[in-house]
Scaffold this active site. Structure first.
Site, PDB file in Angstrom:
ATOM      1  N   GLN A 137      60.869  59.927 -23.629  1.00 14.78           N
ATOM      2  CA  GLN A 137      60.813  58.949 -22.550  1.00 14.78           C
ATOM      3  C   GLN A 137      60.603  57.546 -23.099  1.00 14.78           C
ATOM      4  O   GLN A 137      60.335  57.357 -24.282  1.00 14.78           O
ATOM      5  CB  GLN A 137      59.637  59.286 -21.629  1.00 14.78           C
ATOM      6  CG  GLN A 137      58.286  59.187 -22.352  1.00 14.78           C
ATOM      7  CD  GLN A 137      57.217  60.011 -21.695  1.00 14.78           C
ATOM      8  OE1 GLN A 137      57.152  60.075 -20.491  1.00 14.78           O
ATOM      9  NE2 GLN A 137      56.371  60.642 -22.496  1.00 14.78           N
ATOM     10  N   TYR A 166      41.044  56.997  -9.863  1.00 14.17           N
ATOM     11  CA  TYR A 166      41.947  58.131 -10.053  1.00 14.17           C
ATOM     12  C   TYR A 166      41.268  59.201 -10.903  1.00 14.17           C
ATOM     13  O   TYR A 166      41.249  60.382 -10.558  1.00 14.17           O
ATOM     14  CB  TYR A 166      43.233  57.657 -10.733  1.00 14.17           C
ATOM     15  CG  TYR A 166      44.169  58.785 -11.124  1.00 14.17           C
ATOM     16  CD1 TYR A 166      45.199  59.176 -10.281  1.00 14.17           C
ATOM     17  CD2 TYR A 166      44.027  59.463 -12.337  1.00 14.17           C
ATOM     18  CE1 TYR A 166      46.055  60.209 -10.628  1.00 14.17           C
ATOM     19  CE2 TYR A 166      44.874  60.497 -12.691  1.00 14.17           C
ATOM     20  CZ  TYR A 166      45.883  60.867 -11.843  1.00 14.17           C
ATOM     21  OH  TYR A 166      46.722  61.897 -12.185  1.00 14.17           O
ATOM     22  N   ASP A 190      46.608  59.690 -21.460  1.00 15.47           N
ATOM     23  CA  ASP A 190      45.961  58.380 -21.513  1.00 15.47           C
ATOM     24  C   ASP A 190      44.510  58.487 -21.950  1.00 15.47           C
ATOM     25  O   ASP A 190      43.876  57.487 -22.294  1.00 15.47           O
ATOM     26  CB  ASP A 190      46.025  57.700 -20.138  1.00 15.47           C
ATOM     27  CG  ASP A 190      45.515  58.599 -19.028  1.00 15.47           C
ATOM     28  OD1 ASP A 190      44.288  58.798 -18.926  1.00 15.47           O
ATOM     29  OD2 ASP A 190      46.350  59.117 -18.262  1.00 15.47           O
ATOM     30  N   ASP A 250      53.135  72.508 -26.330  1.00 16.42           N
ATOM     31  CA  ASP A 250      53.638  72.735 -24.976  1.00 16.42           C
ATOM     32  C   ASP A 250      52.608  73.553 -24.211  1.00 16.42           C
ATOM     33  O   ASP A 250      52.182  74.620 -24.665  1.00 16.42           O
ATOM     34  CB  ASP A 250      54.968  73.487 -25.055  1.00 16.42           C
ATOM     35  CG  ASP A 250      55.669  73.554 -23.702  1.00 16.42           C
ATOM     36  OD1 ASP A 250      54.975  73.576 -22.670  1.00 16.42           O
ATOM     37  OD2 ASP A 250      56.904  73.609 -23.678  1.00 16.42           O
ATOM     38  N   CYS A 251      52.213  73.068 -23.060  1.00 14.55           N
ATOM     39  CA  CYS A 251      51.128  73.709 -22.320  1.00 14.55           C
ATOM     40  C   CYS A 251      51.495  75.101 -21.797  1.00 14.55           C
ATOM     41  O   CYS A 251      50.623  75.942 -21.616  1.00 14.55           O
ATOM     42  CB  CYS A 251      50.660  72.823 -21.168  1.00 14.55           C
ATOM     43  SG  CYS A 251      51.828  72.704 -19.804  1.00 14.55           S
ATOM     44  N   ASP A 271      46.874  67.192 -14.947  1.00 19.83           N
ATOM     45  CA  ASP A 271      47.307  65.796 -14.865  1.00 19.83           C
ATOM     46  C   ASP A 271      48.715  65.659 -15.437  1.00 19.83           C
ATOM     47  O   ASP A 271      49.062  64.653 -16.035  1.00 19.83           O
ATOM     48  CB  ASP A 271      46.329  64.903 -15.627  1.00 19.83           C
ATOM     49  CG  ASP A 271      46.492  63.434 -15.282  1.00 19.83           C
ATOM     50  OD1 ASP A 271      46.851  63.134 -14.134  1.00 19.83           O
ATOM     51  OD2 ASP A 271      46.268  62.589 -16.169  1.00 19.83           O
ATOM     52  N   TYR A 346      48.268  51.561  -8.112  1.00 18.28           N
ATOM     53  CA  TYR A 346      49.338  52.220  -7.361  1.00 18.28           C
ATOM     54  C   TYR A 346      49.701  51.427  -6.104  1.00 18.28           C
ATOM     55  O   TYR A 346      50.779  51.576  -5.551  1.00 18.28           O
ATOM     56  CB  TYR A 346      48.930  53.638  -6.940  1.00 18.28           C
ATOM     57  CG  TYR A 346      48.834  54.643  -8.055  1.00 18.28           C
ATOM     58  CD1 TYR A 346      48.905  54.259  -9.395  1.00 18.28           C
ATOM     59  CD2 TYR A 346      48.642  55.986  -7.787  1.00 18.28           C
ATOM     60  CE1 TYR A 346      48.794  55.188 -10.413  1.00 18.28           C
ATOM     61  CE2 TYR A 346      48.541  56.938  -8.794  1.00 18.28           C
ATOM     62  CZ  TYR A 346      48.620  56.515 -10.111  1.00 18.28           C
ATOM     63  OH  TYR A 346      48.521  57.439 -11.111  1.00 18.28           O
ATOM     64  N   GLU A 348      48.746  51.945  -3.166  1.00 18.65           N
ATOM     65  CA  GLU A 348      48.982  52.878  -2.075  1.00 18.65           C
ATOM     66  C   GLU A 348      47.870  53.930  -2.096  1.00 18.65           C
ATOM     67  O   GLU A 348      47.202  54.121  -3.116  1.00 18.65           O
ATOM     68  CB  GLU A 348      50.343  53.566  -2.216  1.00 18.65           C
ATOM     69  CG  GLU A 348      50.528  54.298  -3.536  1.00 18.65           C
ATOM     70  CD  GLU A 348      51.951  54.783  -3.748  1.00 18.65           C
ATOM     71  OE1 GLU A 348      52.714  54.883  -2.767  1.00 18.65           O
ATOM     72  OE2 GLU A 348      52.307  55.063  -4.894  1.00 18.65           O
TER      73      GLU A 348
END
Length: 350
Positions: A137, A166, A190, A250-251, A271, A346, A348
């Site tokens: 990404q 959050y 993060d 990879d989870c 998350d 966000y 929102e």
């Protein structure tokens, strides 16, 4: 401009001189039952579109060739003249006048990012802190005057330094006792969740960090540990600490392995990805991923354990309802509750 009735030809003739005074070349398109479209082009490349609808809507779009103060002043002066001429023409019969702020295109700093429900928000971004492409990404960290550094993954606003709300919500809003507990975090690259939970003296926190739909990879961790320190503190400096470990795996295979080994957790915090926006869960691969993660998570969760996850924008009621329906299809019965939180960056409710 919204007027009660529109004599399209009269509006066009009234506004033409304003654009002609600017030395703009005019082209007019006339559709018998659909009004006029007039375009005005200036030698410097600036142009205007004047769209007059028979039902009473008059639209003026201006595009300037630069963002200099002089250019903005010229645009404002032209729009002021258009408003004044329309008021003279319709003698107070104008229902509404709405002037939108300028959108700055092609700048070094991109300030426009969509909300989950598709509204475009202009952020007060003044610096590109980090901009890299990983194999998975695009990763951006942009600085906002209000929100601090903001992590944006492939065009999706993930988390800002202002967004402790959050992190607190996805941990249970201060109602949980993590002391001596086994915790599994899925995603969370993060570092915010890990940083906050480590403070609460758990027995062990395992964070599993990569998946095709997690929006998390090693380059995200590298960017956050350098530029999101207010969010992650120092927990991403090392992949192992006194009471935590970060697995760059990879989870899904990890969850399957834990289930096979019989390893159980007091808390699983997902998350990875928001609830899909799609309203066709039978056809959407993201829904399939979500259901798989839910089922595997239940298999590693203790009987009295708790599973926390983000939901979605409160306006996406169909997606949220569909998610709740998925909970009734799990192989084991579950109870659930939900909380609405305002996440600052966000813009929102979530």
């Amino acid at each position: 401009l919204l007027i009660s009735t529109a004599d399209c030809n009269a509006v066009l003739k009234a506004l033409q001189p304003i654009f002609q005074e600017q030395g703009m070349t005019e082209t007019v398109h006339n559709w018998e039952d659909h009004g006029y479209l007039a375009t005005y082009i200036k030698k410097n490349g600036s142009f205007a579109n004047l769209r007059i609808h028979p039902h009473g809507l008059v639209l003026v779009d201006l595009q300037s060739y630069n963002d200099h103060t002089k250019g903005r002043e010229e645009v404002d002066q032209l729009l002021n003249k258009v408003e004044e001429r329309m008021k003279e023409l319709f003698h107070g019969h104008i229902k509404r006048v709405k002037r939108l702020p300028a959108i700055l295109r092609g700048g070094v700093i991109d300030r426009y990012w969509p909300t989950a429900d598709g509204r475009l928000v202009e952020y007060d971004i003044d610096e590109v802190v980090y901009d890299e492409d990983s194999p998975f990404q695009n990763i951006k960290i942009l600085h906002s005057k209000q929100f601090g550094n903001i992590l944006i993954l492939s065009g999706d606003v993930n988390l800002a330094e202002s967004d402790l709300a959050y992190t607190q919500a996805i941990m249970g809003s201060g109602k949980e006792d993590y002391t001596g507990k086994e915790v599994l975090i899925l995603g969370g690259g993060d570092g915010g969740i890990l940083y906050e939970i480590v403070k609460l003296k758990p027995k062990m926190v395992t964070m599993v960090e990569i998946s095709f739909a997690s929006n998390i990879d090693q380059m995200v961790i590298d960017g956050c540990k350098k530029y999101m320190r207010k969010t992650c503190g120092d927990v991403l400096d090392n992949l192992k600490g006194e009471c935590y470990q970060v697995l760059i795996e990879d989870c899904i295979p990890v969850l399957k392995r834990y289930a096979k080994e019989g390893r159980m957790f007091d808390y699983v915090i997902n998350d990875l990805t928001a609830v899909p926006i799609s309203t066709s869960p039978e056809e959407d691969s993201t829904w399939e991923f979500l259901r798989l993660i839910l089922d595997l998570s239940m298999k590693v969760l203790k009987q009295d354990g708790k599973y926390f996850t983000q939901g979605n924008c409160i306006n996406l009621t169909d997606a949220l309802t569909l998610y709740e329906e998925q909970l009734s299809r799990l192989y084991c019965p579950v109870e659930f509750s939900k909380e609405t939180v305002c996440v600052p960056s966000y813009m929102e409710l979530y």
